[in-house]
Design a protein around this motif. Sequence first.
Motif, PDB file in Angstrom:
ATOM      1  N   GLN A  21      -4.233  -4.233   6.082  1.00  0.00           N
ATOM      2  CA  GLN A  21      -4.492  -4.853   4.778  1.00  0.00           C
ATOM      3  C   GLN A  21      -3.584  -4.250   3.712  1.00  0.00           C
ATOM      4  O   GLN A  21      -3.042  -4.971   2.871  1.00  0.00           O
ATOM      5  CB  GLN A  21      -5.959  -4.670   4.377  1.00  0.00           C
ATOM      6  N   MET A  22      -3.416  -2.926   3.732  1.00  0.00           N
ATOM      7  CA  MET A  22      -2.526  -2.277   2.763  1.00  0.00           C
ATOM      8  C   MET A  22      -1.093  -2.771   2.951  1.00  0.00           C
ATOM      9  O   MET A  22      -0.406  -3.109   1.977  1.00  0.00           O
ATOM     10  CB  MET A  22      -2.572  -0.747   2.900  1.00  0.00           C
ATOM     11  N   ALA A  23      -0.648  -2.828   4.207  1.00  0.00           N
ATOM     12  CA  ALA A  23       0.726  -3.248   4.491  1.00  0.00           C
ATOM     13  C   ALA A  23       0.956  -4.684   4.030  1.00  0.00           C
ATOM     14  O   ALA A  23       1.959  -4.984   3.374  1.00  0.00           O
ATOM     15  CB  ALA A  23       1.011  -3.107   5.986  1.00  0.00           C
ATOM     16  N   ALA A  24       0.014  -5.573   4.342  1.00  0.00           N
ATOM     17  CA  ALA A  24       0.156  -6.971   3.940  1.00  0.00           C
ATOM     18  C   ALA A  24       0.182  -7.091   2.419  1.00  0.00           C
ATOM     19  O   ALA A  24       0.981  -7.846   1.856  1.00  0.00           O
ATOM     20  CB  ALA A  24      -0.976  -7.806   4.536  1.00  0.00           C
ATOM     21  N   ALA A  25      -0.675  -6.340   1.746  1.00  0.00           N
ATOM     22  CA  ALA A  25      -0.742  -6.412   0.283  1.00  0.00           C
ATOM     23  C   ALA A  25       0.552  -5.890  -0.351  1.00  0.00           C
ATOM     24  O   ALA A  25       1.081  -6.503  -1.280  1.00  0.00           O
ATOM     25  CB  ALA A  25      -1.944  -5.620  -0.224  1.00  0.00           C
ATOM     26  N   PHE A  26       1.069  -4.773   0.164  1.00  0.00           N
ATOM     27  CA  PHE A  26       2.333  -4.248  -0.365  1.00  0.00           C
ATOM     28  C   PHE A  26       3.478  -5.233  -0.115  1.00  0.00           C
ATOM     29  O   PHE A  26       4.304  -5.469  -0.999  1.00  0.00           O
ATOM     30  CB  PHE A  26       2.691  -2.891   0.260  1.00  0.00           C
ATOM     31  N   GLU A  58      -5.530   1.663  -7.437  1.00  0.00           N
ATOM     32  CA  GLU A  58      -4.854   2.709  -8.215  1.00  0.00           C
ATOM     33  C   GLU A  58      -3.376   2.411  -8.432  1.00  0.00           C
ATOM     34  O   GLU A  58      -2.785   2.886  -9.385  1.00  0.00           O
ATOM     35  CB  GLU A  58      -4.983   4.066  -7.504  1.00  0.00           C
ATOM     36  N   VAL A  59      -2.777   1.617  -7.544  1.00  0.00           N
ATOM     37  CA  VAL A  59      -1.371   1.243  -7.699  1.00  0.00           C
ATOM     38  C   VAL A  59      -1.227  -0.208  -8.175  1.00  0.00           C
ATOM     39  O   VAL A  59      -0.171  -0.811  -8.070  1.00  0.00           O
ATOM     40  CB  VAL A  59      -0.551   1.492  -6.405  1.00  0.00           C
ATOM     41  N   GLY A  60      -2.333  -0.748  -8.691  1.00  0.00           N
ATOM     42  CA  GLY A  60      -2.281  -2.065  -9.316  1.00  0.00           C
ATOM     43  C   GLY A  60      -2.345  -3.245  -8.370  1.00  0.00           C
ATOM     44  O   GLY A  60      -1.955  -4.353  -8.731  1.00  0.00           O
ATOM     45  N   VAL A 115      -7.115   8.594   1.894  1.00  0.00           N
ATOM     46  CA  VAL A 115      -6.426   7.305   2.035  1.00  0.00           C
ATOM     47  C   VAL A 115      -5.110   7.272   1.257  1.00  0.00           C
ATOM     48  O   VAL A 115      -4.140   6.644   1.686  1.00  0.00           O
ATOM     49  CB  VAL A 115      -7.352   6.144   1.600  1.00  0.00           C
ATOM     50  N   ARG A 116      -5.038   7.990   0.128  1.00  0.00           N
ATOM     51  CA  ARG A 116      -3.824   7.945  -0.708  1.00  0.00           C
ATOM     52  C   ARG A 116      -2.539   8.246   0.065  1.00  0.00           C
ATOM     53  O   ARG A 116      -1.563   7.504  -0.067  1.00  0.00           O
ATOM     54  CB  ARG A 116      -3.958   8.896  -1.895  1.00  0.00           C
ATOM     55  N   PRO A 117      -2.469   9.349   0.856  1.00  0.00           N
ATOM     56  CA  PRO A 117      -1.209   9.604   1.577  1.00  0.00           C
ATOM     57  C   PRO A 117      -0.890   8.505   2.602  1.00  0.00           C
ATOM     58  O   PRO A 117       0.275   8.208   2.839  1.00  0.00           O
ATOM     59  CB  PRO A 117      -1.420  10.960   2.252  1.00  0.00           C
ATOM     60  N   ASP A 120       0.577   5.651   0.604  1.00  0.00           N
ATOM     61  CA  ASP A 120       1.949   5.936   0.194  1.00  0.00           C
ATOM     62  C   ASP A 120       2.915   5.813   1.372  1.00  0.00           C
ATOM     63  O   ASP A 120       4.042   5.319   1.217  1.00  0.00           O
ATOM     64  CB  ASP A 120       2.038   7.321  -0.449  1.00  0.00           C
ATOM     65  N   ALA A 121       2.476   6.223   2.563  1.00  0.00           N
ATOM     66  CA  ALA A 121       3.306   6.087   3.763  1.00  0.00           C
ATOM     67  C   ALA A 121       3.511   4.612   4.097  1.00  0.00           C
ATOM     68  O   ALA A 121       4.615   4.193   4.476  1.00  0.00           O
ATOM     69  CB  ALA A 121       2.662   6.820   4.946  1.00  0.00           C
ATOM     70  N   VAL A 122       2.463   3.814   3.941  1.00  0.00           N
ATOM     71  CA  VAL A 122       2.565   2.370   4.181  1.00  0.00           C
ATOM     72  C   VAL A 122       3.573   1.758   3.211  1.00  0.00           C
ATOM     73  O   VAL A 122       4.453   0.988   3.610  1.00  0.00           O
ATOM     74  CB  VAL A 122       1.180   1.680   4.063  1.00  0.00           C
TER      75      VAL A 122
END
Length: 139
Positions: A21-26, A58-60, A115-117, A120-122
């Motif tokens: 989900q993070m990867a798709a969103a980024f 946190e990153v919008g 989760v933050r690191p 950021d890696a993603v």
Amino acid sequence: MSSPAIPSVLFVCVHNAGRSQMAAAFLAHLGGDRIEVRSAGSAPADAVNPAVAAAMSEVGIDISAETPKVLTTEAVRASDVVVTMGCGDACPYFPGKRYLDWKLDDPAGQGVDAVRPIRDAVEQRIRGLLAELGIEPRP
């Protein structure tokens, strides 16, 4: 003149509630309409991991309304690049697709601090993928 095909990327993990989900969103956020983005899980969870949603906000980037989706062979077939994140043998393989396997910690059961690191890696990997695809990230 026809425009070049928009590359399509599928992100796959087991629960489709965290890393994918993070990867798709980024990728959607940074690639905009110059890329097609999908994500799915081999055993999707009921909802996106709340700590993952909080870390992304946190990153919008708001992913709180996203729903984990089940992985289908059609999704794999329709994608140019398939990025797996710990789904093991559950990921179907099709010749001619580009497969990437990203080793990332699983955010399941973790708090926002853990989760933050991962987030950021993603993001770093997504920026690298965009560069490989020749797509300039949006600011």
